[in-house]
Design a protein around this motif. Structure first.
Motif, short mmCIF file in Angstrom:
data_model
loop_
_atom_site.label_atom_id
_atom_site.label_comp_id
_atom_site.label_asym_id
_atom_site.label_seq_id
_atom_site.Cartn_x
_atom_site.Cartn_y
_atom_site.Cartn_z
N GLU A 2 0.82 -1.21 0.00
CA GLU A 2 0.00 0.00 0.00
C GLU A 2 0.85 1.26 0.00
OE1 GLU A 2 -2.46 -0.66 3.41
OE2 GLU A 2 -3.96 -1.76 2.24
N GLY A 5 3.54 1.68 -1.68
CA GLY A 5 4.22 1.84 -2.97
C GLY A 5 5.62 1.28 -3.01
N LYS A 6 5.99 0.46 -2.05
CA LYS A 6 7.34 -0.12 -2.03
C LYS A 6 7.42 -1.43 -2.80
CE LYS A 6 8.76 2.05 2.29
NZ LYS A 6 8.27 3.28 1.83
N HIS A 24 6.15 -3.17 -6.49
CA HIS A 24 5.52 -2.99 -7.80
C HIS A 24 5.40 -4.35 -8.47
CE1 HIS A 24 6.67 1.17 -7.07
NE2 HIS A 24 5.76 1.50 -7.96
N GLN A 61 4.14 -1.79 -12.04
CA GLN A 61 2.99 -0.96 -11.69
C GLN A 61 2.66 -1.14 -10.22
OE1 GLN A 61 -0.24 -2.04 -14.24
NE2 GLN A 61 0.66 -1.07 -16.04
N ARG A 62 2.15 -0.05 -9.60
CA ARG A 62 1.66 -0.18 -8.23
C ARG A 62 0.48 -1.13 -8.23
NH1 ARG A 62 1.80 5.08 -4.52
NH2 ARG A 62 0.95 3.50 -3.13
N THR A 63 0.29 -1.79 -7.12
CA THR A 63 -0.74 -2.81 -7.06
C THR A 63 -1.40 -2.81 -5.69
OG1 THR A 63 -1.17 -5.14 -7.45
CG2 THR A 63 0.88 -4.61 -6.36
#
Length: 135
Positions: free
Chosen positions: A34, A36-37, A39, A43-45
């Motif tokens: 959550e 952003g560490k 991907h 892509q962020r997930t």
């Protein structure tokens, strides 16, 4: 890992990261995703993303950034040797991490500690300098 080889097994990303021993708990894995560490295929997930074999994961763990390819899927946390069979790290990622570690070591060696502790007069001078320069 006989149960891990079935094609119909669906595992959440946070659970897979926990099983592969990147994080100690699922909640830490969820927070990293959550935040952003992590991907998934550049892509962020979300933590509930279903992991597929061949997926490319980019993980930021402290100073390090690892790029790993998912080789196998498991929802069970086992010993480290078995967990390492779930993924492999790319050669570029390994080289980049080694280069950055070497740079950190050389920078740390360049900053030698002072020969002695500052005296009372030295501390006053340091404080006066900080006050004058707004530090």
């Amino acid at each position: 890992m006989t149960a891990a080889n079935t094609d119909d097994q669906k595992v959440r990303l946070d659970k897979w990261l926990w099983a592969a021993r990147f994080y100690k708990t699922r909640s830490l894995a969820k927070e990293a995703i959550e935040g952003g560490k992590v991907h998934y295929n550049s892509q962020r997930t979300k933590p509930g993303k279903v992991v597929e074999t061949g997926a490319r994961l980019t993980l930021r763990l402290g100073w390090q950034e690892k790029i790993v390819i998912v080789d196998d899927i498991s929802d069970r946390r086992r010993g480290a040797p078995e967990a390492q069979k779930l993924y492999h790290e790319t050669d570029d990622s390994v080289k980049r991490r080694e280069d950055l570690a070497w740079q950190r070591k050389t920078m740390q060696a360049a900053q030698l500690p002072p020969a002695r502790r500052p005296s009372k007069k030295d501390r006053r001078d340091i404080q006066r300098f900080r006050d004058q320069n707004g530090l």
